[in-house]
Motif scaffolding. Structure first.
Motif, PDB file in Angstrom:
ATOM      1  N   ASN A 124      16.268 -23.961 -11.189  1.00 31.74           N
ATOM      2  CA  ASN A 124      14.992 -23.825 -10.469  1.00 31.74           C
ATOM      3  C   ASN A 124      13.986 -24.921 -10.831  1.00 31.74           C
ATOM      4  O   ASN A 124      12.797 -24.670 -10.977  1.00 31.74           O
ATOM      5  CB  ASN A 124      14.366 -22.449 -10.717  1.00 31.74           C
ATOM      6  N   GLN A 125      14.477 -26.150 -10.926  1.00 34.29           N
ATOM      7  CA  GLN A 125      13.557 -27.260 -11.147  1.00 34.29           C
ATOM      8  C   GLN A 125      13.562 -28.238  -9.967  1.00 34.29           C
ATOM      9  O   GLN A 125      12.508 -28.742  -9.587  1.00 34.29           O
ATOM     10  CB  GLN A 125      13.882 -27.984 -12.453  1.00 34.29           C
ATOM     11  N   ARG A 126      14.723 -28.480  -9.390  1.00 35.75           N
ATOM     12  CA  ARG A 126      14.800 -29.359  -8.219  1.00 35.75           C
ATOM     13  C   ARG A 126      14.637 -28.600  -6.910  1.00 35.75           C
ATOM     14  O   ARG A 126      14.085 -29.110  -5.937  1.00 35.75           O
ATOM     15  CB  ARG A 126      16.142 -30.097  -8.203  1.00 35.75           C
ATOM     16  N   SER A 127      15.122 -27.359  -6.854  1.00 38.53           N
ATOM     17  CA  SER A 127      15.158 -26.649  -5.571  1.00 38.53           C
ATOM     18  C   SER A 127      13.776 -26.320  -4.999  1.00 38.53           C
ATOM     19  O   SER A 127      13.606 -26.384  -3.775  1.00 38.53           O
ATOM     20  CB  SER A 127      16.010 -25.374  -5.691  1.00 38.53           C
ATOM     21  N   PRO A 128      12.742 -25.990  -5.810  1.00 37.08           N
ATOM     22  CA  PRO A 128      11.436 -25.778  -5.179  1.00 37.08           C
ATOM     23  C   PRO A 128      10.920 -27.031  -4.470  1.00 37.08           C
ATOM     24  O   PRO A 128      10.349 -26.945  -3.382  1.00 37.08           O
ATOM     25  CB  PRO A 128      10.536 -25.392  -6.365  1.00 37.08           C
ATOM     26  N   LEU A 129      11.150 -28.198  -5.090  1.00 36.69           N
ATOM     27  CA  LEU A 129      10.739 -29.449  -4.464  1.00 36.69           C
ATOM     28  C   LEU A 129      11.521 -29.694  -3.179  1.00 36.69           C
ATOM     29  O   LEU A 129      10.978 -30.164  -2.175  1.00 36.69           O
ATOM     30  CB  LEU A 129      10.945 -30.610  -5.439  1.00 36.69           C
ATOM     31  N   ALA A 130      12.816 -29.338  -3.203  1.00 37.94           N
ATOM     32  CA  ALA A 130      13.642 -29.494  -2.003  1.00 37.94           C
ATOM     33  C   ALA A 130      13.165 -28.562  -0.897  1.00 37.94           C
ATOM     34  O   ALA A 130      13.118 -28.942   0.276  1.00 37.94           O
ATOM     35  CB  ALA A 130      15.110 -29.209  -2.346  1.00 37.94           C
ATOM     36  N   ALA A 131      12.820 -27.335  -1.257  1.00 42.21           N
ATOM     37  CA  ALA A 131      12.343 -26.381  -0.250  1.00 42.21           C
ATOM     38  C   ALA A 131      11.066 -26.880   0.406  1.00 42.21           C
ATOM     39  O   ALA A 131      10.901 -26.800   1.636  1.00 42.21           O
ATOM     40  CB  ALA A 131      12.116 -25.015  -0.899  1.00 42.21           C
ATOM     41  N   GLU A 132      10.157 -27.421  -0.411  1.00 45.74           N
ATOM     42  CA  GLU A 132       8.914 -27.934   0.172  1.00 45.74           C
ATOM     43  C   GLU A 132       9.179 -29.124   1.080  1.00 45.74           C
ATOM     44  O   GLU A 132       8.546 -29.273   2.129  1.00 45.74           O
ATOM     45  CB  GLU A 132       7.923 -28.307  -0.924  1.00 45.74           C
ATOM     46  N   THR A 133      10.115 -29.977   0.712  1.00 42.04           N
ATOM     47  CA  THR A 133      10.487 -31.106   1.566  1.00 42.04           C
ATOM     48  C   THR A 133      10.973 -30.624   2.924  1.00 42.04           C
ATOM     49  O   THR A 133      10.588 -31.160   3.968  1.00 42.04           O
ATOM     50  CB  THR A 133      11.580 -31.944   0.886  1.00 42.04           C
ATOM     51  N   LEU A 134      11.820 -29.602   2.931  1.00 37.54           N
ATOM     52  CA  LEU A 134      12.324 -29.067   4.199  1.00 37.54           C
ATOM     53  C   LEU A 134      11.189 -28.507   5.040  1.00 37.54           C
ATOM     54  O   LEU A 134      11.173 -28.664   6.271  1.00 37.54           O
ATOM     55  CB  LEU A 134      13.374 -27.987   3.930  1.00 37.54           C
ATOM     56  N   MET A 135      10.256 -27.847   4.406  1.00 45.40           N
ATOM     57  CA  MET A 135       9.111 -27.310   5.142  1.00 45.40           C
ATOM     58  C   MET A 135       8.288 -28.439   5.761  1.00 45.40           C
ATOM     59  O   MET A 135       7.838 -28.351   6.915  1.00 45.40           O
ATOM     60  CB  MET A 135       8.256 -26.452   4.208  1.00 45.40           C
ATOM     61  N   LYS A 136       8.115 -29.535   5.040  1.00 45.46           N
ATOM     62  CA  LYS A 136       7.387 -30.682   5.570  1.00 45.46           C
ATOM     63  C   LYS A 136       8.132 -31.347   6.722  1.00 45.46           C
ATOM     64  O   LYS A 136       7.522 -31.956   7.606  1.00 45.46           O
ATOM     65  CB  LYS A 136       7.135 -31.699   4.460  1.00 45.46           C
ATOM     66  N   LEU A 137       9.467 -31.232   6.729  1.00 46.39           N
ATOM     67  CA  LEU A 137      10.273 -31.780   7.816  1.00 46.39           C
ATOM     68  C   LEU A 137      10.286 -30.878   9.047  1.00 46.39           C
ATOM     69  O   LEU A 137      10.914 -31.201  10.049  1.00 46.39           O
ATOM     70  CB  LEU A 137      11.712 -32.012   7.337  1.00 46.39           C
ATOM     71  N   GLY A 138       9.630 -29.735   8.956  1.00 43.31           N
ATOM     72  CA  GLY A 138       9.501 -28.873  10.120  1.00 43.31           C
ATOM     73  C   GLY A 138      10.406 -27.659  10.128  1.00 43.31           C
ATOM     74  O   GLY A 138      10.423 -26.903  11.117  1.00 43.31           O
ATOM     75  N   TYR A 139      11.171 -27.424   9.048  1.00 42.30           N
ATOM     76  CA  TYR A 139      12.012 -26.232   8.992  1.00 42.30           C
ATOM     77  C   TYR A 139      11.128 -25.019   8.723  1.00 42.30           C
ATOM     78  O   TYR A 139      10.294 -25.020   7.815  1.00 42.30           O
ATOM     79  CB  TYR A 139      13.095 -26.400   7.927  1.00 42.30           C
ATOM     80  N   LYS A 140      11.305 -23.997   9.548  1.00 43.06           N
ATOM     81  CA  LYS A 140      10.344 -22.900   9.611  1.00 43.06           C
ATOM     82  C   LYS A 140      10.741 -21.664   8.808  1.00 43.06           C
ATOM     83  O   LYS A 140       9.950 -20.732   8.679  1.00 43.06           O
ATOM     84  CB  LYS A 140      10.127 -22.500  11.084  1.00 43.06           C
TER      85      LYS A 140
END
Length: 453
Positions: A124-140
């Motif tokens: 749980n150190q890289r995945s929160p950053l990855a989740a936020e990236t996906l949200m910024k890319l428009g994944y809802k």
């Protein structure tokens, strides 16, 4: 004697556990896990802030989501090398996309931005950053699995590994299905260098008058590895190797077995197809396997049959059967009538989606199924995936073929195009392994065939 086995994937079994049993499993979770490296105060502050902005799931929540939303895409953002060492979550729809490549690869893998997505890493150190990236890319519909892989594994929940038997060319070592019948269950994935082409089931029957093997294996060294495991379990010699079809992972290891004096058996149509394509299949395997193709040469079978070949091996009666057209040329199975067990080969699928080839006749496959089911088998060892029962392979093979043909027939009747066929609803089957690679091509091949039926 009926064996202990799961008719569905281990994940399905976990999802069906009572809440109390799941809770007992989850007591093993340590959050944060001891594997988590320490962070600087500044880095921890950034991570804490991101975790507040990103929707979170714990292990119970991830289990619940996978049950309620089987179309959830689960993404492991660790490096492939990390997965190779430790394994990964056994989720129905799974991708490994390295955190550093997420922005470049995600839209090709998951084009629909409304798709439910769960990301995770080890701690749980890289995945929160990855989740936020996906949200910024428009994944809802993105969530972060905050417990991480090591807590999932510590809780005893299902995982997959690139290689379950790292000291052997086999992807996994043989398991005894019933006394005397064994199967080395291959990866339910394409053949790769890592799995040494062991992406199908290599089965064998130990009788009091020798051993019969089903499938020669993808290459010489894989066949040799299987033989080494057989010799650990019996002093009986291998007398026969039966080829279920002409695919490389069924027949390319045959030259090893011939060196041992073993008789190679195949259906007449399988042999004809081998004559046409065998050297091309060998070349493709060599390109993929590289050094692991060592000593592999293409050879033809020794003994051909048409519809049925009966073998009496001591007290065992074995029937080698071709019941009719199904998946490939001369599809062959081995039926043990006294044991009510059938080594079905690629006539039957369940864990992974069945592939439809250009020359697969799906209408005849459905017709052949009735004859197959009439055998009355209690135990089915399919071509891919672990042992199961007839009801399970019927659901994921026969019923899938009937469903796909019905949907494509609607497209044909409406005067639709190949593009329309690609879009037919296969959502009930998209949790199967390899579905992402096969669903679209399966629909297209059925459409092209049904245009002329």
């Amino acid at each position: 004697m009926k064996p202990s086995y799961f008719p569905f994937s281990l994940l399905c079994a976990a999802l069906l556990l009572p809440a109390a049993a799941q809770a007992q499993n989850l007591t093993a979770i340590v959050n944060p896990p001891p594997e988590a490296p320490s962070l600087t105060q500044a880095a921890q502050g950034v991570l804490d802030a991101v975790n507040k902005r990103v929707p979170q799931l714990d292990t119970q929540g991830l289990l619940a989501q996978l049950k309620a939303q089987p179309t959830t895409v689960v993404i492991d953002v660790r490096s492939p090398a990390e997965l190779n060492l430790s394994g990964y979550i056994d989720a129905p729809l799974f991708f490994n996309i390295d955190r550093g490549f997420l922005e470049y690869q995600i839209e090709a893998r998951v084009p629909d931005k409304a798709t439910p997505i769960v990301v995770y890493c080890g701690v749980n150190q890289r995945s929160p950053l990855a989740a936020e990236t996906l949200m910024k890319l428009g994944y809802k519909n993105v969530k972060n699995y905050r417990d991480g892989f090591f807590n999932w594994k510590r809780a005893g929940l299902p995982i997959q590994q690139f290689d379950k038997a790292p000291t052997s060319f086999l992807y996994d070592l043989p398991q005894e299905i019933i006394p005397g019948v064994w199967s080395a269950i291959g990866a339910t994935a394409p053949g790769t260098y890592v799995n040494a082409g062991h992406n199908n089931n290599l089965s064998f029957v130990i009788t009091d008058d020798g051993v019969l093997v089903v499938n020669a294996g993808d290459n010489y060294l894989l066949a040799q590895s299987l033989h080494e495991e057989i010799k650990k379990r019996t002093k009986q010699p291998v007398k026969y190797v039966v080829l279920e079809n002409s695919q490389g992972h069924a027949m390319l290891g045959a030259n090893y077995w011939k060196e041992q004096g073993v008789t190679i058996i195949a259906h007449r149509d399988t042999a004809k197809q081998m004559e046409k394509t065998g050297y091309d299949v060998l070349a493709g395997m060599r390109n993929r396997a590289r050094d692991k193709a060592f000593k592999t040469e293409f050879v033809m079978p020794d003994k051909l049959y048409d519809d049925k070949l009966e073998l009496k091996m001591g007290s065992w009666n074995l029937q080698i059967l071709h019941l009719g057209p199904s998946h490939s040329h001369g599809d062959t199975m081995v039926w043990l009538p006294e044991k009510k067990l059938v080594i079905a080969g690629d006539t039957a699928f369940h864990i992974r989606m069945l592939p439809i080839f250009e020359d697969t006749d799906t209408a005849k496959w459905v017709e052949t199924w009735d004859t197959f089911e009439a055998l009355g088998a209690d135990i089915v060892i399919p071509g891919h995936g672990g042992p199961t029962d007839m009801a399970t392979v019927r659901k994921w093979t026969h019923d899938y073929l009937v469903h796909l043909r019905a949907k494509v027939a609607e497209v044909v009747k409406a005067g639709g195009s190949l593009d329309d066929a690609y879009k037919v609803d296969q959502s009930a089957y998209m949790h199967l392994h390899t579905a992402d690679e096969l669903a679209r091509s399966n629909a297209g091949r059925v459409f092209r065939a049904m245009e002329f039926e």
